[in-house]
Design an enzyme around this catalytic site. Structure first.
Site, mmCIF file in Angstrom:
data_model
loop_
_atom_site.group_PDB
_atom_site.id
_atom_site.type_symbol
_atom_site.label_atom_id
_atom_site.label_comp_id
_atom_site.label_asym_id
_atom_site.label_seq_id
_atom_site.Cartn_x
_atom_site.Cartn_y
_atom_site.Cartn_z
ATOM 1 N N GLY A 250 0.811 -1.213 0.000
ATOM 2 C CA GLY A 250 0.000 0.000 0.000
ATOM 3 C C GLY A 250 0.842 1.260 0.000
ATOM 4 O O GLY A 250 0.571 2.210 -0.747
ATOM 5 N N LYS A 251 1.876 1.274 0.826
ATOM 6 C CA LYS A 251 2.734 2.461 0.896
ATOM 7 C C LYS A 251 3.608 2.571 -0.348
ATOM 8 O O LYS A 251 3.877 3.676 -0.821
ATOM 9 C CB LYS A 251 3.578 2.418 2.166
ATOM 10 C CG LYS A 251 2.761 2.409 3.453
ATOM 11 C CD LYS A 251 3.665 2.397 4.681
ATOM 12 C CE LYS A 251 2.883 2.122 5.946
ATOM 13 N NZ LYS A 251 2.372 0.726 6.004
ATOM 14 N N CYS B 231 3.395 -0.167 13.175
ATOM 15 C CA CYS B 231 1.987 -0.123 13.598
ATOM 16 C C CYS B 231 1.884 -0.653 15.026
ATOM 17 O O CYS B 231 0.944 -1.356 15.375
ATOM 18 C CB CYS B 231 1.081 -0.883 12.637
ATOM 19 S SG CYS B 231 1.548 -2.593 12.338
#
Length: 448
Positions: free
Chosen positions: A256-257, A373
């Site tokens: 995603g990043k 995270c």
């Protein structure tokens, strides 16, 4: 297959320490009727979410604990208890269907046990749970080691963190700047009958009022948007990307990043995306292809730079380090079962090793963004403090807000910590470092 049995089998693999739900559940979903897959997922994730509380209740109702070999029966009992206390399934159906699954386990004694315990739970469970509320493990539905760690790190916020971890996560979108402005896409959602609002901290983020099938989102197949939490979306802008830069995305899966970097700055000279396992790069490649983007994907241990680095320096590095994932428990509730206290020190060691290994690949004047995270300082500000102490050529940069907003999260001795917010972003940590000098073998910084 009955969805209760499928959920129990997936959970049994987690209870036995053999798998995570992400790896065990898909196999079981394949055995369930399409119409029952949503229920199966709810039973598996919901039971994992409330497992500390459900297991405490089960212990009160059982004469003796389950043997390790009977994790399947234990999991089926927990699924039954979840239905009784956390679902809208009528009690008679929850008990009858769950007990009926016992025949498939080929353990003749299990059926009678499940029937008796679930009926006792129906009668006495609410009172027993009230009795157990004094124990913070039961009250917060978090394992003791994690409840204590959160309380020590966040004495004022720990109960709110636990509550956010137990809530259902929102579905958050990232608008692809190459195709749409956020305000334009919000109008498309409105036209499609989907209620949504702009995220506070990410200028690309949109939070949906209710989750939906991605296939119902306008332009999903065409790459107009992706699903990504708001906290994770902050990484790309923190890197202050500019045309011509070469960027490393270390520990990149699921990508995603990686994709966001390329959306934010289309004129990068290249992105190298490294992850430990080739199978994890499959998802990265799929995301890149859907969005019409390109990056060099390498399966390697990012610490072993001699195996994959071509010697050409990077101007920007994103290190999304492996971590306890304690900031995304609401999305992966089985973390409560799979993580142990001993894991945290081991992860902090790994995170430090990654920083040490990747720093020489960064050009002097270049920037590294360290992200996890996790909500535990041991993996975050403490790791950065130790790295700065042993790396004379590294300096920390302040983290500014985006799109006119104040910076997200809480300022730490090093970096900023985002705590999971109900209806908002996940728990995340960022620190921003600049390389002011190269490091010689003796540890002294030398400019170049």
């Amino acid at each position: 297959m009955n969805p209760r049995l499928a959920a129990a089998k997936a959970l049994a693999a987690v209870l036995s320490g053999k798998a995570s739900l992400n790896s065990s559940l898909p196999t079981q979903l394949d055995k369930v009727e399409l119409r029952d897959r949503g229920l199966t997922q709810d039973l598996a994730f919901g039971t994992a979410r409330w497992q500390p509380r459900l297991s405490a209740l089960a212990a009160k109702l059982l004469q003796k604990p389950f043997k390790a070999a009977d994790a399947d029966v234990e999991a089926l009992l927990l699924v039954g208890l979840y239905q009784l206390f956390y679902s809208r399934i009528p009690a008679h159906a929850a008990i009858g269907e769950t007990v009926g699954c016992a025949d498939k386990l080929k353990k003749p004694w299990a059926k009678g046990l499940l029937n008796a315990v679930l009926r006792n739970a129906q009668r006495d469970g609410e009172a027993l749970l009230i009795e157990l509320e004094h124990d913070p493990v039961v009250r917060t539905a978090h394992p003791r080691w994690l409840q204590k760690a959160l309380k020590a790190a966040w004495p004022e916020q720990w109960e709110a963190i636990c509550a956010a971890n137990n809530a259902h996560p929102p579905m958050i979108l990232r608008v692809n700047r190459r195709h749409q402005r956020r305000d334009q896409y919000l109008e498309l959602l409105k036209t499609a009958g989907l209620e949504a609002s702009a995220c506070t901290f990410s200028q690309d983020g949109i939070v949906l009022a209710e989750p939906c099938d991605v296939r119902s989102l306008p332009g999903f197949a065409e790459g107009w948007i992706s699903v990504q939490d708001e906290a994770a979306q902050l990484a790309a802008d923190l890197l202050e990307l500019a045309p011509g830069q070469r960027v490393l995305d270390a520990c990149c899966a699921p990508g995603g990043k990686t994709c966001h970097l390329l959306e934010v700055q289309p004129q990068l000279s290249g992105v190298v995306a490294v992850d430990l396992e080739a199978k994890r790069l499959v998802r990265v490649r799929e995301n890149l292809e859907r969005l019409g983007l390109d990056a060099e994907l390498i399966a390697a241990d990012a610490r072993e730079t001699a195996q994959w680095w071509d010697g050409k320096p990077f101007q920007r590095i994103l290190l999304d380090a492996p971590c306890s994932a304690t900031g995304v428990i609401r999305r992966h509730p089985d973390i409560k079962l799979t993580r142990q206290l001993d894991d945290i020190a081991a992860l902090a060691t790994l995170q430090g090793e990654l920083l040490d290994a990747l720093w020489p690949t960064l050009q002097v004047g270049g920037m590294l963004v360290y992200a996890t995270c996790s909500t535990l300082p041991t993996e975050n500000t403490d790791v950065i403090e130790a790295f700065l102490a042993r790396t004379s050529g590294a300096r920390e940069l302040d983290i500014a807000g985006q799109a006119g907003q104040p910076p997200a999260g809480i300022k730490q001795p090093h970096g900023r910590q985002l705590l999971a917010q109900q209806g908002g972003h996940d728990g995340f940590y960022y620190a921003k470092l600049i390389k002011i000098a190269a490091q010689d073998r003796g540890g002294a910084g030398v400019t170049s």
